[in-house]
Enzyme design. Structure first.
Site, mmCIF file in Angstrom:
data_model
loop_
_atom_site.group_PDB
_atom_site.id
_atom_site.type_symbol
_atom_site.label_atom_id
_atom_site.label_comp_id
_atom_site.label_asym_id
_atom_site.label_seq_id
_atom_site.Cartn_x
_atom_site.Cartn_y
_atom_site.Cartn_z
ATOM 1 N N THR A 48 3.884 48.887 21.597
ATOM 2 C CA THR A 48 3.481 47.535 22.254
ATOM 3 C C THR A 48 2.012 47.350 21.277
ATOM 4 O O THR A 48 1.584 48.082 20.578
ATOM 5 C CB THR A 48 2.527 48.082 23.467
ATOM 6 O OG1 THR A 48 1.811 46.983 23.923
ATOM 7 C CG2 THR A 48 1.715 49.458 23.481
ATOM 8 N N TYR A 81 -2.563 53.914 28.607
ATOM 9 C CA TYR A 81 -1.221 53.238 28.245
ATOM 10 C C TYR A 81 -1.047 53.027 26.791
ATOM 11 O O TYR A 81 -0.166 53.404 26.232
ATOM 12 C CB TYR A 81 -0.839 52.018 28.921
ATOM 13 C CG TYR A 81 0.107 51.051 28.814
ATOM 14 C CD1 TYR A 81 1.328 51.465 28.835
ATOM 15 C CD2 TYR A 81 -0.124 49.957 27.906
ATOM 16 C CE1 TYR A 81 2.373 50.602 28.278
ATOM 17 C CE2 TYR A 81 0.898 49.269 27.277
ATOM 18 C CZ TYR A 81 2.299 49.572 27.469
ATOM 19 O OH TYR A 81 3.419 49.033 26.882
#
Ligand code: UDP
Length: 326
Positions: free
Chosen positions: A117, A141
């Site tokens: 990401t 995350y």
């Protein structure tokens, strides 16, 4: 030619990638525990229902299928939730990936495409982010993805694992044929939530933070069409299968849109009122994440086909109306 295992293939990006790979005549096996994936997204290839937590199950999957390569999507993805529940994120995203990598090694499977990401970059120091921009994850995350990137690279050095680490910017839009699309439960992502407001499923869309150092004070993101992401996975698999070097690739369009701009565009696309509320910043959010994806273009020959954010919202709108029967 062996099969391609897709973990999380019943999810949003995974199902679009399953469709893309099947259209290229690849034999696909989807592995998903259906905790967030959807049974009706299982339209391509074979299906193995189970959890990456379960090492015996993984061993069995690799024993029963002749797998050459893995595309690893399965993960928890909500930034805000990860701040509240880091254990859940580290156990699922890191520990369970270790299980997968171990099972791959034991079965002699040496190629992986990994979903990372843009959130690994954290605070941007330049207007656009290339792969060598310093990393400073702002949430569990993002840290979980960063950690797995490191593990994969270390396994590459020590064990010869070949990898393409793909750092997605903001996946959005839906299959233009509306076979699959974005459906999260609960939904936390901007464009689906805006469209829910347009459909009257929710009263309004909350803007998280209006005091960022950006042109209109709201966060900037680089929205990339999910079928363009899917194609990048196919190209990354080809790259590794063709003997290409392990590498990290950003995937985005290189254009930043603010939260307010996306809402305005959605108003135009839908022709609906979209009531807005302003709210506090969301913990863990970066002010701006805009890509340079020059390397993916150069090395993989990747060309986004749906780069226009209006088209991205249009395909999402078509999907949401079909999916929600509105
Ligand atoms: N956002 C928002 N309201 C919402 C959901 C998201 O203002 O209800 C903002 C969020 O703060 C971020 C951008 O929209 O700046 C994109 O968020 P999303 O959760 O879609 O993706 P992320 O960037 O976290 O991967």
């Amino acid at each position: 030619m062996g099969k391609t295992l897709i973990t999380g293939g019943a999810g949003y990006i995974g199902s679009h990638t399953a469709k893309e790979l099947a259209s290229r005549d690849k034999d696909v096996v989807v592995l998903d525990n259906l905790s967030y994936g959807h049974r009706d997204f299982l339209q391509w290839g074979e299906f193995e229902e189970g959890d990456l937590e379960d090492r015996a199950f993984l061993k069995d999957v690799f024993a029963r299928h002749s797998i050459d390569e893995v595309v690893h999507f399965a993960a928890f993805i909500a930034v805000g939730e990860s701040v509240e529940k880091p254990r859940m994120y580290y156990e699922n995203n890191v520990r369970n990936t270790l299980n997968l990598l171990g099972a791959m090694q034991d079965a002699g499977v040496g190629r992986i495409v990994f979903s990372s990401t843009a959130a690994v970059y954290g605070e941007p120091q330049t207007p656009t982010l290339a792969e060598d921009h310093p990393l400073s994850p702002l949430s569990p995350y993002a840290w979980s993805k960063r950690m797995v990137e490191q593990v994969i690279r270390d396994y590459g050095k020590a064990y010869g694992l070949k990898s393409a680490i793909l750092r997605y910017f903001n996946a959005a839009g839906a299959d233009p044929e509306t076979d699959v699309g974005e459906r999260h439960q609960p939904e936390t992502h901007l464009i689906p939530l805006i469209l829910h407001a347009a459909l009257g499923i929710r009263d309004s869309i909350k803007i998280f933070g209006t005091d960022y150092a950006t042109p209109d004070g709201t966060c900037l993101r680089d929205y990339i069409h999910v079928t363009d992401l899917a194609e990048a996975h196919a190209l990354a698999l080809d790259h590794l299968a063709g003997g290409g070097d392990s590498d990290i690739f950003n995937l985005g369009n290189g254009n930043g849109f603010s939260v307010r701009e996306v809402i305005d565009m959605a108003r135009e696309v839908t022709g609906r009122e979209i009531p807005v509320e302003t709210a506090e910043r969301r913990a863990g959010d970066s002010p701006a994440l805009v890509s340079s994806s020059e390397k993916a273009r150069r090395v993989l020959g990747w060309r986004p086909r749906h780069a226009d954010v209006r088209e991205i919202i249009e395909t999402a709108w078509r999907w949401h109306r079909k999916d929600l029967k509105r």
